[in-house]
Motif scaffolding. Structure first.
Motif, mmCIF file in Angstrom:
data_model
loop_
_atom_site.group_PDB
_atom_site.id
_atom_site.type_symbol
_atom_site.label_atom_id
_atom_site.label_comp_id
_atom_site.label_asym_id
_atom_site.label_seq_id
_atom_site.Cartn_x
_atom_site.Cartn_y
_atom_site.Cartn_z
ATOM 1 N N GLY A 161 8.791 9.323 -9.047
ATOM 2 C CA GLY A 161 9.482 10.341 -8.674
ATOM 3 C C GLY A 161 8.938 11.079 -7.519
ATOM 4 N N THR A 162 7.832 10.546 -6.678
ATOM 5 C CA THR A 162 7.268 11.175 -5.616
ATOM 6 C C THR A 162 7.800 10.446 -4.283
ATOM 7 O OG1 THR A 162 4.976 11.041 -6.807
ATOM 8 C CG2 THR A 162 4.933 10.891 -4.408
ATOM 9 N N THR A 163 8.032 11.227 -3.506
ATOM 10 C CA THR A 163 8.370 10.937 -2.003
ATOM 11 C C THR A 163 7.240 10.549 -1.394
ATOM 12 O OG1 THR A 163 10.080 12.608 -2.270
ATOM 13 C CG2 THR A 163 9.480 11.654 -0.061
ATOM 14 N N ILE A 164 7.456 9.352 -0.700
ATOM 15 C CA ILE A 164 6.412 8.587 0.193
ATOM 16 C C ILE A 164 6.974 8.682 1.605
ATOM 17 C CG2 ILE A 164 5.341 6.596 0.837
ATOM 18 C CD1 ILE A 164 5.595 5.584 -1.918
ATOM 19 N N LYS A 165 5.801 9.189 2.638
ATOM 20 C CA LYS A 165 6.305 9.415 3.796
ATOM 21 C C LYS A 165 5.117 8.764 4.666
ATOM 22 C CE LYS A 165 8.492 13.854 3.210
ATOM 23 N NZ LYS A 165 8.885 15.353 3.731
ATOM 24 N N LEU A 166 5.484 8.810 5.866
ATOM 25 C CA LEU A 166 4.699 8.269 7.312
ATOM 26 C C LEU A 166 4.615 9.284 7.954
ATOM 27 C CD1 LEU A 166 2.740 5.873 7.715
ATOM 28 C CD2 LEU A 166 4.611 5.083 9.501
ATOM 29 N N LEU A 167 3.323 9.967 8.496
ATOM 30 C CA LEU A 167 3.178 10.908 9.118
ATOM 31 C C LEU A 167 3.605 11.075 10.398
ATOM 32 C CD1 LEU A 167 -0.182 12.254 7.595
ATOM 33 C CD2 LEU A 167 2.129 13.038 6.927
ATOM 34 N N HIS A 168 3.790 9.724 11.024
ATOM 35 C CA HIS A 168 4.091 9.650 12.466
ATOM 36 C C HIS A 168 4.498 8.162 12.605
ATOM 37 C CE1 HIS A 168 4.473 10.781 16.540
ATOM 38 N NE2 HIS A 168 3.775 9.521 16.841
ATOM 39 N N SER A 169 5.078 7.823 13.580
ATOM 40 C CA SER A 169 5.688 6.381 13.961
ATOM 41 C C SER A 169 5.763 6.161 15.280
ATOM 42 C CB SER A 169 6.966 6.191 13.118
ATOM 43 O OG SER A 169 8.069 7.174 13.887
ATOM 44 N N GLN A 170 5.921 4.722 15.579
ATOM 45 C CA GLN A 170 6.065 4.442 17.235
ATOM 46 C C GLN A 170 7.416 3.779 16.954
ATOM 47 O OE1 GLN A 170 2.363 1.801 17.012
ATOM 48 N NE2 GLN A 170 2.669 2.123 19.007
#
Length: 425
Positions: A161-170
């Motif tokens: 139930g954890t949300t996974i994110k990437l802090l920045h992107s190209q």
């Protein structure tokens, strides 16, 4: 007329007729000593022109590989062969700078893994001659940058139930979320970089999660993002049970437990209070006796992952034990007596019983004495609170005895009679 003869190593090589101006014998690729002599065609009188030219051989052309576009640091740059006495320069054509140089060994040369982007070629320079003759090797290699390594969030260990994110992107970059469970890797989802953070949503399947990036137009350049996240199953949500009635002092237990999980009692109303002390799972989990009223819940969590917590099903309200008042009158008396309770608590229900189990009447507490009215059945009368209010018996009991029967007096009526009258029932 005068003929001009180009000689190579003493042999006639090329002939031009004089034009009363400059002469060009063109580009010469054969090595050796070049001289020019003039010759009169009529008398064959000849003379060598001043000076001579020595042409040294250019370095042999070999192949640079790989000959296609590659990713930063993905393959070494190699020249297929080399000559002793020749220096080989690896040059970034875009910047014009020499990245590194190697002396020829008579075999292939390895310039290693290059990470700086650009178009690369190798130039060979003959260091054995004073002219430093040079030559470009065949082919060039174009190196692309790899995607930037960016951190994912969260990292470490978390629950389903954890949300996974990437802090920045190209931009123009594809980001793939991969889950590994044992030896099996599964692509969970992919997103196109926006230049800002990316949200891969809630992930509930246990496993190790990582994010891989690749350029949209050159997918061969890929890079794993920093860190990883291990998702583990949440502790099971089990049922609660309380002592009956759930009144102070009470106990609360769970219908089961899991090894490796710790359980903590929490009062959620009137305020959120974590009760000190935990019970380790794997056996019975019982909390109590509990001496403070309120609504209680139990939280389960892993000791090493405290943020991975599960609440047990439902909550249980532990109630204050009602105050005890006295029945009045108390002891033995006759039927028809009014039965009272000397006091009461507001909103608590009080029940009058005959002979313990015959329910007669219920009153709601007012904060003062209560009257249950007059009662004419003989027996033992008791008062207690309703089961929902901890079924607390009040002090004392009242025994009502049957009054004697009333018969008619003879003679009847409120009249006066003379003495010597017989009175009968």
């Amino acid at each position: 007329s005068v003929l001009y003869i180009l000689t190579l190593n003493g042999l006639d090589w090329d002939t031009l007729s004089g034009v009363n101006g400059p002469l060009s014998f063109g580009i010469q690729n054969s090595t050796g000593i070049y001289k020019i002599k003039s010759d009169t065609s009529n008398w064959h009188c000849s003379v060598f022109m001043n000076d001579s030219v020595i042409l040294f051989p250019k370095p042999i052309v070999f192949d640079l590989s790989p000959i296609d576009s590659i990713c930063s640091g993905s393959y070494p740059l190699i020249v297929s062969d080399s000559q002793v006495g020749v220096k080989y320069l690896l040059i970034n054509i875009n910047s014009g700078s020499t990245i590194s140089s190697m002396e020829g060994t008579g075999s292939a040369l390895n310039f290693g893994f290059i990470t700086q982007p650009g178009i690369y070629r190798v130039k060979a320079v003959d260091t054995t001659s004073t002219t430093n003759c040079d030559n470009w090797m065949n082919y060039s290699t174009k190196i692309f940058n790899n995607p930037i390594i960016i951190s994912m969030f969260p990292t470490g260990t978390a629950c389903s139930g954890t949300t996974i994110k990437l802090l920045h992107s190209q931009t123009n970059t594809t980001y793939e979320l991969w889950r590994r469970n044992g030896t099996i890797s599964t692509l969970m989802s992919s997103l196109i970089g926006s230049g800002g953070p990316l949200d891969f949503g809630i992930q509930s399947v246990p496993g190790t999660y990582r994010i891989k990036a690749a350029f949209v137009h050159f997918p061969y350049c890929e890079e794993m993002m920093a860190d990883s996240l291990v998702i583990i199953p949440n502790p099971l949500s089990l049922n609660l049970a309380a002592s009956n009635p759930p009144c102070i002092p009470a106990t609360i237990s769970i219908s089961g437990s899991q090894p490796g999980v710790e359980y903590q009692l929490v009062r959620v109303l009137p305020d959120l209070t974590f009760i000190p002390g935990v019970v380790n799972g794997g056996g019975p989990v019982v909390f109590g006796p509990i001496h403070v009223s309120g609504k209680y819940a139990i939280q389960a969590r892993y000791p090493d992952v405290p943020n991975c917590a599960t609440w047990m099903n439902d909550t249980i309200e532990i109630k204050e034990t009602p105050s005890v008042f006295s029945i009045f009158p108390e002891g033995d008396t006759c039927t028809g007596t009014e039965i009272r309770l000397t006091g009461s608590q507001a909103n608590i229900k009080y029940k009058l019983f005959l002979n313990t189990n015959v329910f007669l009447k219920e009153l709601t507490g007012t904060g003062s004495a209560l009257s249950f009215g007059r009662h004419h059945s003989p027996g033992v009368y008791t008062i207690s609170t309703d089961t929902a209010y901890c079924n607390t018996p009040m002090n004392g009991s009242l025994v009502l005895h049957q009054r004697p029967m009333a018969y008619n007096v003879i003679p009847a009526g409120p009249w006066s009679y003379c003495d010597s009258t017989i009175i009968k029932l």
